[in-house]
Design a protein around this motif. Structure first.
Motif, PDB file in Angstrom:
ATOM      1  N   PHE A   1       0.838  -1.203   0.000  1.00 43.91           N
ATOM      2  CA  PHE A   1       0.000   0.000   0.000  1.00 43.91           C
ATOM      3  C   PHE A   1       0.874   1.255   0.000  1.00 43.91           C
ATOM      4  N   VAL A   2       1.827   1.272   0.923  1.00 44.00           N
ATOM      5  CA  VAL A   2       2.712   2.431   1.002  1.00 44.00           C
ATOM      6  C   VAL A   2       3.569   2.519  -0.261  1.00 44.00           C
ATOM      7  N   ALA A   3       4.015   1.374  -0.759  1.00 37.33           N
ATOM      8  CA  ALA A   3       4.835   1.354  -1.969  1.00 37.33           C
ATOM      9  C   ALA A   3       4.096   2.016  -3.123  1.00 37.33           C
ATOM     10  N   ARG A   4       2.804   1.766  -3.204  1.00 40.36           N
ATOM     11  CA  ARG A   4       2.004   2.348  -4.281  1.00 40.36           C
ATOM     12  C   ARG A   4       1.689   3.817  -4.005  1.00 40.36           C
ATOM     13  N   ALA A   5       1.544   4.139  -2.704  1.00 39.35           N
ATOM     14  CA  ALA A   5       1.099   5.489  -2.351  1.00 39.35           C
ATOM     15  C   ALA A   5       2.209   6.529  -2.497  1.00 39.35           C
ATOM     16  N   VAL A   6       3.429   6.123  -2.314  1.00 43.02           N
ATOM     17  CA  VAL A   6       4.528   7.085  -2.290  1.00 43.02           C
ATOM     18  C   VAL A   6       5.420   6.905  -3.513  1.00 43.02           C
ATOM     19  N   GLY A   7       5.799   8.017  -4.117  1.00 40.98           N
ATOM     20  CA  GLY A   7       6.652   7.953  -5.293  1.00 40.98           C
ATOM     21  C   GLY A   7       5.850   8.228  -6.549  1.00 40.98           C
ATOM     22  N   SER A   8       6.485   8.979  -7.439  1.00 36.11           N
ATOM     23  CA  SER A   8       5.791   9.292  -8.667  1.00 36.11           C
ATOM     24  C   SER A   8       6.791   9.220  -9.800  1.00 36.11           C
ATOM     25  N   PRO A   9       6.702   8.279 -10.702  1.00 33.25           N
ATOM     26  CA  PRO A   9       5.691   7.217 -10.710  1.00 33.25           C
ATOM     27  C   PRO A   9       5.911   6.245  -9.559  1.00 33.25           C
ATOM     28  N   PRO A  10       4.875   5.506  -9.203  1.00 25.36           N
ATOM     29  CA  PRO A  10       4.999   4.638  -8.019  1.00 25.36           C
ATOM     30  C   PRO A  10       5.947   3.473  -8.258  1.00 25.36           C
ATOM     31  N   MET A  11       6.233   2.767  -7.173  1.00 23.18           N
ATOM     32  CA  MET A  11       7.097   1.588  -7.239  1.00 23.18           C
ATOM     33  C   MET A  11       6.442   0.515  -8.127  1.00 23.18           C
ATOM     34  N   ASN A  12       7.260  -0.150  -8.936  1.00 23.36           N
ATOM     35  CA  ASN A  12       6.739  -1.283  -9.712  1.00 23.36           C
ATOM     36  C   ASN A  12       6.582  -2.488  -8.805  1.00 23.36           C
ATOM     37  N   LEU A  13       5.455  -3.151  -8.915  1.00 30.12           N
ATOM     38  CA  LEU A  13       5.229  -4.339  -8.086  1.00 30.12           C
ATOM     39  C   LEU A  13       5.042  -5.526  -9.018  1.00 30.12           C
ATOM     40  N   ILE A  14       5.906  -6.527  -8.863  1.00 29.73           N
ATOM     41  CA  ILE A  14       5.881  -7.679  -9.773  1.00 29.73           C
ATOM     42  C   ILE A  14       5.715  -8.938  -8.947  1.00 29.73           C
ATOM     43  N   ASN A  15       4.699  -9.714  -9.244  1.00 26.80           N
ATOM     44  CA  ASN A  15       4.518 -10.966  -8.514  1.00 26.80           C
ATOM     45  C   ASN A  15       5.484 -12.021  -9.027  1.00 26.80           C
TER      46      ASN A  15
END
Ligand SMILES: Nc1ncnc2c1ncn2[C@@H]1O[C@H](COP(=O)(O)OP(=O)(O)OP(=O)(O)O)[C@@H](O)[C@H]1O
Ligand SMILES: [Mg+2]
Lengths: 356, 319
Positions: A231-245
Motif C-alpha cells: 500500500f505504502v509502496a504504491r502510495a509514495v513515489g511518482s511514478p509509483p514503485m513497480n510491483l511484480i509478482n
C-alpha cells in the motif's frame, strides 16, 4: 514549541471508525506530514489535536501534558484549513488581528500592530492589508490564512491541506515558503496532505494513514526506499514503485510470467509467493539485459524520461536519461539493481524486512 | 442570427418590464385607494364612481387624533377666528373638538394604540428572532437527540390556524390575568413567530461554514464569543429577513388583539375599525389611521432592503 504524542487514539462517528488505535509522536520542531487518501482520517486527526473533537479512546499529550480535558483555546495551537478559515466580512488586517485580540491574550494595540506588520512582511501581503478577504485570489487567501496562524506563535501548527486548492506553480512556491517559515520559526508542524510529492518535499517525517490506521512513519527516505507494505509502496513515489509478482528459484527472481532477473540473496524469501518491489529509477535498459519487453509509452519529464514497458500483460515503469531515444513498440531489454529490490509477502503485501 | 436573437431578447425584456409594471400597479392599487381616501373630504370618500381628482386635505388626520362632537349651533365668529387652522377644518365640517373641564383638547386613543402596537410588535419580534436564532444555532451545530422530531414539533405549532385556539386562549388569559396586557400579546406573538424563526434561521445558519467558528475557537475565543463575533454577522441577512416576517405578522395581527385586549394594551388593528362610529361612518378617518399604520412596516422593510434582497433567496447567503 512543542512535542506532541497521540496514544492509542480511536475515533468513531456512529458506527463508522474514522481512526483506529493511532500512535503518533511528533518531536519538538519537527515538520510532520500526515499522508493519506481521502477519507483516511487526516482531518479527524488534526481536529482531535486541535481540540475540536474528542477521541473515543486514547490520550493526546502536548509537551507531556494530557490535554484531553482542554478546550481548543487552551491548547494554543494554530489551525490552517483548506478553505473557510478566513472571515469574509473582515479585511486582511482584521483577520490577522483576530487571534491577537482574543480575550485570553490581552495584547496591547501597539503589540498587535507590530506583530501583524511583521507577519505581513514575512508573507509579502502588505499591499493587501485593507482588502476584504473575499476580494483575494486563492493563493493570497492561503497566505493570509498562514499569516493568521503564525501571527501569534502557537505551540503547534496544524495545517489541513492548505495548498491543495492552488494551482501547481503557486503550490510549489508556497510549499517552499512554508518550509522556510517552519525552519525559521523552529516550530512544530503537523501538516496534512493527500499529495505524496508534497509530503516527500516538505516532511522531516511522514506518517502514512490508510483507513484510519497509521501504516508507517519514517523519514521520507525510509518510506520511499523501504515501504512497509505494498500500500505504502504504491502510495509514495511518482511514478509509483513497480510491483511484480513472482518467487525466488535457484538464486534468481522469477516473475509470474517466467522471466528471470538477478536476485541478491535473502533466505526468508525462498519458496514462497512474493511481490518484488522496484523503483522506476532502479530499472535500467541495456542491450544484453536478461528480460525483453516492449516500449508501451514514453513521457519526457525534462530531467528524465519515464518509459512504460509492456511485459506480458503487465506494465512497468522505468526512468531513463533524456537523451535515450526510444520508439513506441520497440523491443528493449532491461534489468534491475538487485540490491534495490524490496520484497513483499505475496499474500499479505507486507515487507519481509519489516515482518522481521 | 445574432441580430434576430438580440431583437427577441429585447422584446422579451420589454414584455417582462410591462408585466412587472402591470403586477406592481395591481398590488399598489389598494394602497393608492386607501391613501387617497385618507386625504379626501368625507363626501368624496364614498362617491360612486370613485373620485380620482380632488383637492387633498388633511382633515381626516386631524379627526384621527382628536375627539369631536356635532355642532348643535353655528360657531361664534370670534371663536372661529381665534381657532388654529386645523381646528377650523373641523369646524368647517360641522363638528367641534371635545374639550375637558380645563378647556384642553381631548385627544383620541389612536396614538396610544399605535404605541401599543409598536411596543408589542417590536418586543415580540426581538424575542422571536433572538430565541429563534439561538435555537437554530443549537440545532445546526450540535447533535441534538431527536432533532428531526423536535424540529417537526416546532413546525407543527404553525399547522393549526391560530384562530382555532382563540377561545381557549381567551379563557386561559382571563384565568391568569393576562387579558389586556402588553405582556400577554407579546408572549403570544413570540410563540407564533418563534417556530417560524427557528426554521428560517436554521436554513441560514446551516449555510455558514462551521469552520469559521472553529477557527475562532482555536484562536482563543469561547463558543459564545465566536457566536457573537462570527456567526451573528454572517447571519445578518437571515436575521433581517426573519425579523421582517415576524414584525409583519405581529404588527398586522388582528383576531387575537381583538379578543384579548380592549383598552390598555389594545393595538392599532382592532382600534382602527372601532372608529366606525355609531351613525356616521367616517371612512376617511379609518383610511388616515390605516395609512399611518402602514408606515412602520414600510420603513422597516425599506431599511433592511439590502439584506432582504439577498435573504429572499433563502439561504443563498454567500454571493
Ligand atoms: N462529523 C463526522 N460525522 C461522521 N463521519 C465523519 C465525520 N467526520 C469525518 N467522518 C468520517 O471519518 C472518515 C475520516 O474523515 P476525515 O475527514 O478525517 O478524512 P480525510 O482524511 O481528512 O479526507 P479528505 O482528504 O477527503 O479531507 C471519513 O470516512 C468521514 O466520512
Ligand atoms: Mg480532510
Amino acid at each position: 514549541m512543542a512535542h506532541i504524542r497521540l496514544k492509542g487514539i480511536s475515533k468513531t462517528f456512529g458506527n463508522h471508525v474514522a481512526l483506529k488505535d493511532l500512535d503518533l509522536e511528533i518531536a519538538d520542531g519537527e515538520f510532520f506530514v500526515l499522508l493519506g487518501q481521502t477519507g483516511a482520517g487526516k482531518t479527524t486527526t488534526l481536529r482531535l489535536v486541535a481540540g475540536l473533537e474528542k477521541p473515543t479512546a486514547g490520550q493526546i499529550f502536548i509537551d507531556g501534558q494530557d490535554v484531553g480535558d482542554w478546550g481548543a483555546a487552551e491548547r494554543d495551537v494554530a489551525l490552517v484549513l483548506q478553505q473557510y478559515s478566513l472571515y469574509p466580512r473582515y479585511t486582511v488586517r482584521e483577520n490577522l488581528e483576530f487571534p491577537l485580540k482574543s480575550p485570553i491574550r490581552k495584547s496591547s494595540p501597539d503589540e498587535i500592530k507590530a506583530q501583524v506588520d511583521r507577519v505581513a512582511k514575512t508573507l509579502r501581503i502588505e499591499h493587501l492589508m485593507d482588502r476584504k478577504v473575499d476580494r483575494l485570489s486563492g493563493g493570497e487567501m492561503q497566505r493570509v490564512s498562514i499569516g493568521r496562524a503564525i501571527v501569534r506563535r502557537p505551540r503547534v501548527f496544524l495545517m489541513d491541506e492548505p495548498l491543495s486548492a492552488l494551482d501547481a506553480k503557486l503550490r510549489e512556491a508556497l510549499r517552499t515558503e512554508l518550509k522556510n517559515l517552519q525552519v525559521n520559526l523552529g516550530a512544530t508542524f503537523l501538516f496534512v496532505t493527500h499529495d505524496q510529492v508534497e509530503a516527500m518535499a516538505m516532511g522531516d517525517k511522514i506518517g502514512v494513514l490508510n483507513n484510519g490506521q497509521l501504516v508507517q512513519t519514517g523519514t521520507p527516505h525510509e518510506i520511499y526506499a523501504n515501504p512497509v507494505n505494498t500500500f505504502v509502496a504504491r502510495a509514495v513515489g511518482s511514478p509509483p514503485m513497480n510491483l511484480i509478482n513472482g518467487q525466488v528459484e535457484q538464486g534468481s527472481a522469477v516473475t509470474a510470467a517466467g522471466q528471470r532477473l538477478p536476485f541478491d540473496g535473502h533466505d526468508a524469501a525462498a519458496g514462497r509467493a512474493l511481490t518484488f518491489g522496484i523503483r522506476p529509477e532502479d530499472l535500467y535498459l541495456e542491450g544484453g539485459a536478461p528480460v525483453a519487453a516492449r516500449v508501451h509509452d514514453v513521457e519526457n519529464h525534462g530531467v528524465a524520461k519515464i518509459v512504460t514497458l509492456r511485459l506480458g500483460d503487465s506494465l512497468l515503469q522505468a526512468t531513463v536519461p533524456t537523451q535515450t531515444s526510444l520508439k513506441i513498440d520497440e523491443e528493449v531489454r532491461f534489468s534491475w539493481h538487485p540490491e534495490k529490490v524490496v520484497l513483499f509477502d505475496g499474500a499479505s503485501g507486507i515487507n519481509l524486512r519489516h515482518a522481521g | 442570427m445574432a441580430v434576430v436573437s438580440t431583437r427577441a431578447g429585447r422584446l422579451g425584456n420589454r414584455l417582462a418590464i410591462t408585466a412587472v409594471i402591470l403586477v406592481t400597479l395591481v398590488f399598489l392599487s389598494p394602497i393608492y385607494w386607501i391613501t387617497s381616501t385618507a386625504f379626501k373630504p368625507l363626501v368624496l370618500a364614498t362617491s360612486v364612481p370613485p373620485t380620482v381628482v380632488f383637492e387633498p386635505s388633511i382633515t381626516p388626520f386631524v379627526k384621527l387624533f382628536t375627539k369631536r362632537a356635532q355642532l348643535t349651533a353655528p360657531v361664534d365668529p370670534a371663536v372661529y377666528e381665534a381657532a388654529p387652522w386645523w381646528e377650523k377644518l373641523i369646524l368647517d365640517g360641522g363638528e367641534r373638538l371635545s374639550r375637558d373641564g380645563k378647556g384642553e383638547i381631548v385627544y383620541s386613543a389612536y396614538p396610544d394604540r399605535f404605541i401599543n402596537s409598536l411596543i408589542i410588535a417590536v418586543t415580540s419580534t426581538v424575542l422571536a428572532v433572538s430565541l429563534g436564532t439561538i435555537t437554530a444555532y443549537g440545532f445546526s451545530r450540535f447533535r441534538v437527540k431527536g432533532e428531526a422530531d423536535l424540529l417537526f414539533f416546532i413546525l407543527s405549532t404553525r399547522m393549526l390556524p391560530p384562530i382555532v385556539v382563540a377561545i381557549p386562549m381567551f379563557l386561559m388569559y382571563r384565568a391568569v390575568g393576562l387579558n389586556d396586557t402588553h405582556f400577554g400579546l407579546i408572549i403570544l406573538y413570540t410563540a407564533f413567530n418563534v417556530s417560524f424563526a427557528v426554521w428560517l434561521m436554521k436554513g441560514f445558519i446551516d449555510e455558514i461554514p462551521k469552520e469559521y467558528e472553529e477557527a475562532a475557537l482555536v484562536d482563543g475565543y469561547t463558543r459564545m464569543q465566536a457566536f457573537f463575533k462570527i456567526v451573528l454577522p454572517e447571519a445578518a441577512t437571515g436575521i433581517a429577513a426573519t425579523a421582517v416576517f415576524c414584525f409583519i405578522t405581529a404588527w398586522n395581527e388582528y383576531a387575537f388583539a381583538l379578543i384579548l385586549t380592549n383598552r390598555r394594551a389594545q393595538t392599532a388593528p382592532p382600534f382602527i375599525p372601532s372608529q366606525v362610529g355609531t351613525g356616521l361612518q367616517d371612512w376617511t378617518v379609518i383610511a388616515a389611521g390605516t395609512v399611518l399604520f402602514l408606515l412602520p412596516v414600510a420603513i422597516f422593510t425599506f431599511l433592511l432592503r439590502n439584506h432582504l434582497l439577498r435573504g429572499m433567496s433563502f439561504g443563498a447567503i454567500r454571493k
